[in-house]
Design a protein around this motif. Structure first.
Motif, mmCIF file in Angstrom:
data_model
loop_
_atom_site.group_PDB
_atom_site.id
_atom_site.type_symbol
_atom_site.label_atom_id
_atom_site.label_comp_id
_atom_site.label_asym_id
_atom_site.label_seq_id
_atom_site.Cartn_x
_atom_site.Cartn_y
_atom_site.Cartn_z
ATOM 1 N N THR A 409 39.067 22.267 24.403
ATOM 2 C CA THR A 409 38.668 22.205 22.998
ATOM 3 C C THR A 409 37.403 21.365 22.823
ATOM 4 O O THR A 409 36.605 21.634 21.925
ATOM 5 N N GLN A 410 37.210 20.375 23.673
ATOM 6 C CA GLN A 410 35.982 19.583 23.599
ATOM 7 C C GLN A 410 34.776 20.447 23.931
ATOM 8 O O GLN A 410 33.722 20.363 23.291
ATOM 9 N N TRP A 411 34.932 21.333 24.917
ATOM 10 C CA TRP A 411 33.871 22.262 25.286
ATOM 11 C C TRP A 411 33.550 23.182 24.113
ATOM 12 O O TRP A 411 32.377 23.447 23.820
ATOM 13 N N CYS A 412 34.584 23.664 23.419
ATOM 14 C CA CYS A 412 34.384 24.537 22.258
ATOM 15 C C CYS A 412 33.673 23.788 21.133
ATOM 16 O O CYS A 412 32.788 24.339 20.463
ATOM 17 N N ASP A 413 34.065 22.525 20.907
ATOM 18 C CA ASP A 413 33.440 21.727 19.844
ATOM 19 C C ASP A 413 31.968 21.475 20.140
ATOM 20 O O ASP A 413 31.134 21.447 19.229
ATOM 21 N N ASP A 414 31.643 21.266 21.420
ATOM 22 C CA ASP A 414 30.251 20.991 21.790
ATOM 23 C C ASP A 414 29.354 22.198 21.492
ATOM 24 O O ASP A 414 28.171 22.035 21.191
ATOM 25 N N ILE A 415 29.893 23.396 21.599
ATOM 26 C CA ILE A 415 29.113 24.589 21.278
ATOM 27 C C ILE A 415 28.795 24.633 19.792
ATOM 28 O O ILE A 415 27.684 24.980 19.379
ATOM 29 N N GLY A 416 29.797 24.257 18.970
ATOM 30 C CA GLY A 416 29.656 24.347 17.515
ATOM 31 C C GLY A 416 30.499 25.507 17.007
ATOM 32 O O GLY A 416 30.144 26.666 17.243
ATOM 33 N N VAL A 417 31.618 25.213 16.352
ATOM 34 C CA VAL A 417 32.551 26.275 15.959
ATOM 35 C C VAL A 417 31.891 27.291 15.030
ATOM 36 O O VAL A 417 32.257 28.468 15.023
ATOM 37 N N GLU A 418 30.906 26.869 14.232
ATOM 38 C CA GLU A 418 30.259 27.788 13.305
ATOM 39 C C GLU A 418 29.395 28.817 14.025
ATOM 40 O O GLU A 418 29.001 29.830 13.440
#
Length: 532
Positions: A409-418
């Motif tokens: 989930t940290q990897w996903c957050d770093d991308i930017g959920v938007e």
């Protein structure tokens, strides 16, 4: 006039085609280069002026590349440059006869076809010949070991009253031992192979060099080097689709024509991608597409660049913004290539909110996740997380992913959920989660990636011209019939009206356009914010 401001282009004039090419270039540049300087150079070929001396015509007309057996394909294609101005006068295509043998009074359409037939004959029998006479109206050749147990010879002449070439003298089959040549043949030149593989190249310009080697082995029973097969492919492509260098010289004409046809009335959404070119000069083709109101894919810009580098992407996106996509509030979907990110960062806000929103293809997100964590059992979970339309559904899947590991989930957050989750995209994706639209165009153009640059542009131009003309007629027809929306939108609205009988809508906030929608069949409740 300062002579240093005048740029001259040097080119060899060897035949009618190159003369026409020179005049064509002059017509295009005559306002900048007001003159043509012509220099005549006389070359003396050694051995041609001595009566009775043996002359090997193939050494004059073609270079035997057989000694170059480099096994490094990348090194060869990087360092080798094909000479597009080779003399291909020995290319033709008449078979000698049904039984493979010649006969006196056999006719051919040209001297080239005679030479080609003799070449095919000697290659098939694994023997070689030497040319004793090579004149405008006569061709005389003997077996290379003439007088040593075999007296094979052949003579052909031009018959002017019949406008053809005729075998005048032939002493029959070879009497020598066959199979003296095993790996390669002096007459199996790159020009000969280029003519032999022409149907294959016409059908598939992207044919692999290894496939050409296999075809030569099957057809002639010889193993040629990668170098010779590659060179033959380049010559075959040039003969079918045009010269590589001339292709770049005529490119401005086609680009000017393409500027006339520009699509309108598309969604404020673009998909961009780049694909490698595999012709003589390599490089990359960059493409951006949009979609109109009837869900039709509309290519709106192309660029041919040196490669998919940060500078190339900056060049492409800068000119795309300057000349094509001039409105604000547009959305752009691509993969997560770092060079695209770099180019967007250099754009001084031209491709950043609020002027533009950058989003990522969900398929590439899934691939990046697998490459980063090597967890194929979570791939589908990650993809589904991106596709959920409500925050409630998204958060449920997001929590499941977090239970496996917070690193995910940290990897996903770093991308930017938007940038990759539909529930948080603010409606900018228009429901598009992938770059499938632009990849469809890349698929259509795949066969042209091995061709000269103007062929790629011409191929694209004709297809787009047909598409834009047809869609323009359809659009004007809709306007004349007073349609307010596109056919696709009208159909969707009608389907929605039919389904609306099974839902109940309650308005909670008229000013902010907030609604509650309840589906009667399963009791599902949705909150709709039209202001978003």
């Amino acid at each position: 006039m300062d002579s240093s401001l005048i740029q001259f282009q040097m080119m060899s004039i060897t035949d009618d085609a190159s003369m026409q090419q020179m005049l064509c270039i002059y017509q295009q540049t005559r306002f900048h280069v007001p003159m043509i300087e012509l220099y005549v150079e006389f070359e003396q070929q050694s051995g041609l002026g001595v009566v009775g001396e043996e002359v090997n015509v193939d050494e004059l007309g073609d270079i035997d590349w057989g000694e170059d057996n480099s096994d490094s394909e990348e090194e060869f294609e990087t360092n080798y440059e094909v000479d597009d101005e080779n003399d291909d006068r020995d290319l033709a295509g008449n078979a000698a006869a049904e039984d493979g043998e010649f006969s006196v009074r056999m006719e051919f359409g040209s001297r080239e076809s005679v030479i080609s037939a003799i070449k095919s004959y000697t290659i098939a029998r694994r023997v070689d010949y030497t040319v004793y006479k090579f004149e405008p109206q006569a061709f005389y050749a003997k077996y290379k070991g003439y007088g040593e147990g075999c007296g094979w010879l052949i003579q052909a002449s031009l018959i002017q009253n019949k406008a053809c070439w005729e075998i005048r003298r032939y002493n029959g089959k070879h009497t020598c031992t066959m199979g003296t040549i095993s790996q390669d043949h002096a007459k199996l030149t790159s020009n000969t192979i280029a003519e032999a593989i022409r149907p294959l190249v016409e059908a598939d310009p992207s044919i692999k060099v290894k496939s050409i080697i296999a075809e030569v082995q099957s057809r002639f029973n010889y193993n040629v080097s990668y170098c010779k097969a590659w060179l033959a492919k380049q010559k075959s492509v040039a003969k079918i689709f045009g010269d590589w260098k001339v292709s770049y010289q005529t490119l401005p004409i086609w680009l000017k024509a393409m500027n006339v046809k520009m699509p309108r009335h598309c969604k404020p959404l673009m998909q961009v991608d780049g694909t490698h070119l595999y012709g003589k000069y390599k490089g990359a083709l960059m493409v951006v597409v949009a979609q109109d109101g009837n869900q039709n894919i509309v290519p709106i810009a192309f660029a041919i660049v040196n490669g998919k580098t940060a500078d190339a992407w900056e060049f492409f996106l800068t000119n795309l913004r300057r000349y094509v996509v001039t409105i604000d509030g547009v959305d752009i979907i691509s993969d997560r290539h770092t060079f695209i990110d770099t180019a967007v960062g250099r754009s001084n806000g031209a491709w950043s909110p609020p002027r533009a929103w950058r989003m990522y293809c969900i398929r590439h997100i899934g691939s990046n996740f697998l490459r980063r964590f090597k967890a194929p059992y979570l791939h589908k979970l990650v993809i589904n997380t991106g596709y959920f339309m409500t925050e409630q559904e998204n958060n449920k899947n997001y929590q499941r992913l977090k239970e496996w590991s917070e690193a995910y989930t940290q990897w996903c957050d770093d991308i930017g959920v938007e940038r990759w989750m539909l529930a948080f995209d603010g409606g900018h994706r228009w429901g598009h989660m992938t770059t499938n639209l632009v990849e469809c165009i890349n698929s259509v153009l795949k066969g042209a990636h091995n061709l000269p640059v103007t062929v790629i542009v011409r191929f694209t131009f004709y297809r787009l011209n047909e598409l834009f003309t047809r869609k323009s007629v359809e659009a004007h027809e809709c306007v004349r019939n007073r349609f307010t929306y596109s056919k696709f939108a009208t159909k969707r609205v009608e389907e929605s009206f039919r389904r609306a009988r099974n839902i109940v809508v309650n308005q909670f906030d008229k000013r902010n356009e907030m609604f509650e929608v309840r589906e009667m069949e399963d009791g599902s409740i949705y909150t709709i914010n039209l202001a978003r």
